[in-house]
Design a protein around this motif. Sequence first.
Motif, short mmCIF file in Angstrom:
data_model
loop_
_atom_site.label_atom_id
_atom_site.label_comp_id
_atom_site.label_asym_id
_atom_site.label_seq_id
_atom_site.Cartn_x
_atom_site.Cartn_y
_atom_site.Cartn_z
N MET A 170 -1.66 -6.30 8.55
CA MET A 170 -1.32 -5.12 7.78
C MET A 170 -2.35 -4.00 7.97
O MET A 170 -2.00 -2.82 8.04
CB MET A 170 -1.21 -5.47 6.29
CG MET A 170 -0.02 -6.36 5.94
SD MET A 170 1.59 -5.56 6.20
CE MET A 170 2.10 -6.35 7.74
N SER A 200 -1.75 -0.33 9.59
CA SER A 200 -2.21 0.89 8.91
C SER A 200 -2.97 1.79 9.88
O SER A 200 -2.76 3.01 9.91
CB SER A 200 -3.10 0.53 7.71
OG SER A 200 -2.43 -0.28 6.78
N PHE A 204 1.91 -0.28 4.12
CA PHE A 204 1.04 -1.16 4.90
C PHE A 204 -0.32 -1.34 4.22
O PHE A 204 -0.85 -2.45 4.17
CB PHE A 204 0.85 -0.62 6.32
CG PHE A 204 2.02 -0.86 7.23
CD1 PHE A 204 2.68 -2.08 7.24
CD2 PHE A 204 2.46 0.14 8.09
CE1 PHE A 204 3.76 -2.31 8.07
CE2 PHE A 204 3.54 -0.07 8.93
CZ PHE A 204 4.20 -1.30 8.92
N LYS A 250 -0.18 -3.69 1.29
CA LYS A 250 -0.10 -5.09 1.69
C LYS A 250 -1.36 -5.57 2.44
O LYS A 250 -1.53 -6.77 2.64
CB LYS A 250 1.13 -5.32 2.58
CG LYS A 250 2.46 -5.11 1.87
CD LYS A 250 2.64 -6.10 0.73
CE LYS A 250 4.01 -5.99 0.10
NZ LYS A 250 4.19 -6.96 -1.01
N SER A 251 -2.24 -4.62 2.82
CA SER A 251 -3.41 -4.99 3.61
C SER A 251 -4.54 -5.55 2.75
O SER A 251 -5.43 -6.23 3.26
CB SER A 251 -3.94 -3.78 4.38
OG SER A 251 -4.60 -2.87 3.50
#
Length: 408
Positions: free
Chosen positions: A205, A209, A240, A243-244
Motif C-alpha cells: 500500500m 501511494s 492507499f 490502508k498503508s
Amino acid sequence: MEDWQGEQGCGEGVPQRNDVPMSGSPPPKIESTAARAGLVLAGSAVLGLVLMNSPLARDWESVLQAAWGVHLGPLHLVESNLLWINDALMALFFLQVGIEIKREWLFGALANARSRALPVAAALGGMAVPAMVFVAINAGHAKALAGWAVPAATDIAFALGFMALLARGLPPQARIFLTAVAVLDDLGAVLIIAAFYTARISGPMLGASVAIVLLMVLLQGFGVRRAWPYLFLGVVLWGFVLKSGVHATVAGVLAGILLPQTREGGAGVNVEHALAPFVSWLILPLFALANAGVQLGGAGLALLGHGVTWGVALGLVLGKPVGILAGVGATVMVVGGLPPGYSWRLMLPIAAFCGVGFTMSLFIAGLAFGGDVQEFDAAKIGVLLGTVLALTAGTLITRRLYPNARAA
C-alpha cells in the motif's frame, strides 16, 4: 548573514501576504470572518462538552461510534462516524493546509530565505520547547510520553480568529507573522504524524501511494493545470495511504502541495477557495463537536491532577511562547535585529496567541491516546485548559502593551 535593515521598501525580511497590507489595519472583512470562524469553532467545542456531560452522553457516544462504509470490489471501507470525521473529512482540512503551505512558501510570507529565517526559527522553538515541557512533567510514565507532540502545534483558525476578536487593533504584522509560524507548525505536525503516529506499515500500500504521488508529479511535468486530475488521484492516494498504516490525512497535505499554483492563482488556489467555507463552517466545527467532549464530573475532575493534563496545558501556555521567543532571539543574534515593522513589544502577544493549539493538538492526542480513554481525556482537558489560558494571556498582554487594541 546581512542585517535586516539592508532591505529596500517594506523589506524582503518582512513576511507579506497579498490580503494584508503592511500598514494600517487588516481588511475588516478578513478580521470579522476569522473572528466568526473562531467563535463557531469554540461554540462547537462547548457543545461537545455539554453533550458529554448531559443525559444525552450515551446516545451521543453511540452516534459517534456507529459504523458504516462502502464496498467497491476488493475495497472495503467501514468506519465509525468519529473516524469518518477524523480520517476522511479532516483530510480535506489537510488538503487546504497543503495548499496554504505551498502558497506561503512560493509567494507569501515564506517566499525567500531571508523572510523564512524568523518564522522558521520561531516555529522550531515553538515545537521543541512545549514537547520538552511535556516530557519533563511526564518523565518516567511511558504511556503518558506518547503524547509529547500534543502541545507542539498552533491552531491557525482558532488563534487568528480569537486574535481578531480579542486583540483588534494590533499591527497587521501580528497576523502575518502568526500565520507564517502556524503554517510551519502545521507542516511540522504533519511530519510528526507521518514519522511517529503510524500503525504497522503495509509495503504494497505504501508503494502504491508513492506511485500515485509520482504520477501527480508527472502531471505537473506535462503541464496539466486543471484541478480534477489531481483531485481524482488525491482520492485514490487517500485510500492507499489509509490502508498503508500512515495516517490518511498525510494524503491530503501531499495532494494540496502537488496542486499547481501560480502567483495569480491556479488550480490550488481555486480548490482552496472552494474548500474554505466547508472547512471553516462544517468540517472543523464537526471535528470539535466530535472530539472536544470529555466528562468533567467525578473521574473527569480527577484528571485535573494528571501529568498529561498539565504537560499539555503548560506546554501550550508557557512552552509555546517561550520557544517562539527563544527562536526569534536566536535569529536576531545572527542577523543583527528584527525586520522592519517588528519589535519585541509585538512579538510578546503573538507568542502568547500561538499557545492556542486546539484542532491539531486534539488530532494528535487522538492518535497518541486513542486506545486509552483516561490519557485521551486528560489530553483533551489539557488542550482546552491550555487554549483558554493562552487566549487569556494573549488578550491581557495585548491590552497592557497596546492600550488602544480592543475586542471586536
